[in-house]
Write an enzyme that holds these catalytic residues in place. Structure first.
Site, PDB file in Angstrom:
ATOM      1  N   ARG A   1       8.459   5.354  12.166  1.00  0.00           N
ATOM      2  CA  ARG A   1       9.567   6.281  12.582  1.00  0.00           C
ATOM      3  C   ARG A   1       9.174   7.010  13.353  1.00  0.00           C
ATOM      4  O   ARG A   1       7.993   7.147  13.965  1.00  0.00           O
ATOM      5  CB  ARG A   1       9.782   7.139  11.068  1.00  0.00           C
TER       6      ARG A   1
ATOM      7  N   GLY B   1      21.156  13.970   3.668  1.00  0.00           N
ATOM      8  CA  GLY B   1      22.380  13.485   3.508  1.00  0.00           C
ATOM      9  C   GLY B   1      22.313  12.015   3.783  1.00  0.00           C
ATOM     10  O   GLY B   1      23.609  11.581   4.102  1.00  0.00           O
TER      11      GLY B   1
ATOM     12  N   HIS C   1       9.310  -6.185  -3.524  1.00  0.00           N
ATOM     13  CA  HIS C   1       8.592  -6.421  -4.839  1.00  0.00           C
ATOM     14  C   HIS C   1       8.956  -7.961  -5.153  1.00  0.00           C
ATOM     15  O   HIS C   1       9.917  -8.461  -5.355  1.00  0.00           O
ATOM     16  CB  HIS C   1       9.705  -5.821  -5.707  1.00  0.00           C
TER      17      HIS C   1
ATOM     18  N   HIS D   1       4.567  -2.081   1.182  1.00  0.00           N
ATOM     19  CA  HIS D   1       5.388  -1.020   1.846  1.00  0.00           C
ATOM     20  C   HIS D   1       4.947  -0.955   3.028  1.00  0.00           C
ATOM     21  O   HIS D   1       3.842  -0.822   3.441  1.00  0.00           O
ATOM     22  CB  HIS D   1       5.491   0.130   0.885  1.00  0.00           C
TER      23      HIS D   1
ATOM     24  N   HIS E   1      -7.023  -4.673   4.820  1.00  0.00           N
ATOM     25  CA  HIS E   1      -7.670  -3.879   5.499  1.00  0.00           C
ATOM     26  C   HIS E   1      -8.315  -4.196   7.003  1.00  0.00           C
ATOM     27  O   HIS E   1      -8.275  -3.386   7.975  1.00  0.00           O
ATOM     28  CB  HIS E   1      -8.736  -2.962   4.706  1.00  0.00           C
TER      29      HIS E   1
ATOM     30  N   HIS F   1      -0.936  13.315 -11.169  1.00  0.00           N
ATOM     31  CA  HIS F   1      -0.630  13.491 -12.526  1.00  0.00           C
ATOM     32  C   HIS F   1      -1.023  12.292 -13.557  1.00  0.00           C
ATOM     33  O   HIS F   1      -1.430  12.452 -14.604  1.00  0.00           O
ATOM     34  CB  HIS F   1       1.074  13.691 -12.948  1.00  0.00           C
TER      35      HIS F   1
END
Length: 302
Positions: free
Chosen positions: A110, A256, A96, A106, A143, A173
């Site tokens: 993984r 968790g 940021h 971002h 890109h 939304h």
């Protein structure tokens, strides 16, 4: 060396490389390291830079967690893995900047493995860009680097993962994309471990090539209260997406994981304003009309 060991070695090196280069780029602050352990198994290291010369807050986290049962967010599209043990390893970062003319960025890389007998495993990740005052040349550069990372593995990958990114980082939304996209991929395993891992490394290794030139070009751009207030308002969309839709956030909380490390992706300052609308013909309106929608950035004439 096992597959997990190879991935862990690469991701830790990637975290080191990215944080070192971001510190050099920022020139005003360093990353604070925070090691943590997960009670259910595993842990990680969060690195956070705050109040820098360029970055208001930057977080680059590594985690390697494991447990006896996959979280619901990870089995939503894979019901056959409900109840299976798992390992998850990854690096995630959110940057940021202070200057509204420098986009938020971002990235995430993984690997999941589920089950002990005949385990199922796959890679996921990608990177995306969230500008506040956008420049077409920056988006095309972003890109172009993304496409170059994909091309050695097949011409079909960039358009597929570019569309997946547009679809994923979408706020239904609000009826708008979070930013100008990039790459998003999941369930990568059909080409076998070696080639899948090579593809993820290609994308991970090019992130700084995509982002640093934009930062260097825009970090000294003058701005005032109007631009800063708009940046804080648009950061609200970032918060909305991460808390309502982001699967990584949901996985971390449901498994968790350490809450502080999971939520370090959120901006340090943000604002909402009831029913705000951009002025007609303004740079703020241009963001909505020209950038917050899927486009073929490498093919459109303008």
């Amino acid at each position: 060396m096992s597959n997990i060991d190879q991935i862990k070695e690469y991701l830790l090196a990637l975290q080191n490389r990215i944080t070192a280069e971001l510190e050099q780029l920022d020139g005003g602050a360093v990353f604070v390291r925070d090691t943590w352990e997960r009670s259910g198994g595993g842990g990680g290291e969060s690195r956070v830079l705050s109040g820098g010369g360029i970055f208001e807050q930057a977080g680059v986290g590594f985690s390697h967690v494991f447990g006896k049962e996959m979280p619901a967010s990870a089995t939503r599209t894979r019901p056959e893995l409900v109840g299976k043990s798992f390992q998850a390893i990854g690096v995630s970062l959110v940057l940021h900047p202070q200057n509204p003319y420098v986009p938020t960025a971002h990235a995430n890389f993984r690997f999941f493995s589920a089950g002990e007998k005949n385990p199922v495993s796959w890679f996921g990740g990608g990177f995306d860009l969230t500008p506040y005052y956008a420049f077409r040349e920056d988006v095309v550069h972003w890109h172009s680097v993304a496409k170059a990372a994909c091309d050695p593995f097949g011409a079909e990958l960039y358009p597929r993962y570019k569309k997946w990114c547009d679809d994923y980082f979408y706020l239904p939304h609000r009826g708008e994309t979070r930013g100008v996209g990039g790459l998003f991929f999941d369930d990568v395993n059909e080409r076998g471990f070696d080639e899948s891992f090579a593809f993820v490394r290609s994308v991970g290794d090019c992130f700084l090539d995509a982002y640093k030139p934009i930062v260097k070009k825009r970090a000294s751009h003058p701005y005032g209260d109007r631009q800063r207030n708009f940046q804080l308002y648009r950061r609200g969309r970032y918060v909305e997406f991460n808390l309502l839709y982001d699967r990584g956030t949901m996985f971390g909380l449901q498994s968790g994981g350490r809450t502080e490390s999971i939520l370090m992706s959120l901006p340090p300052q943000v604002r909402w304003e009831y029913n705000w609308q951009p002025e007609h013909g303004s740079p703020e309106e241009k963001l909505y009309s020209d950038y917050l929608r899927p486009r073929d950035w490498l093919g459109d004439a303008g």
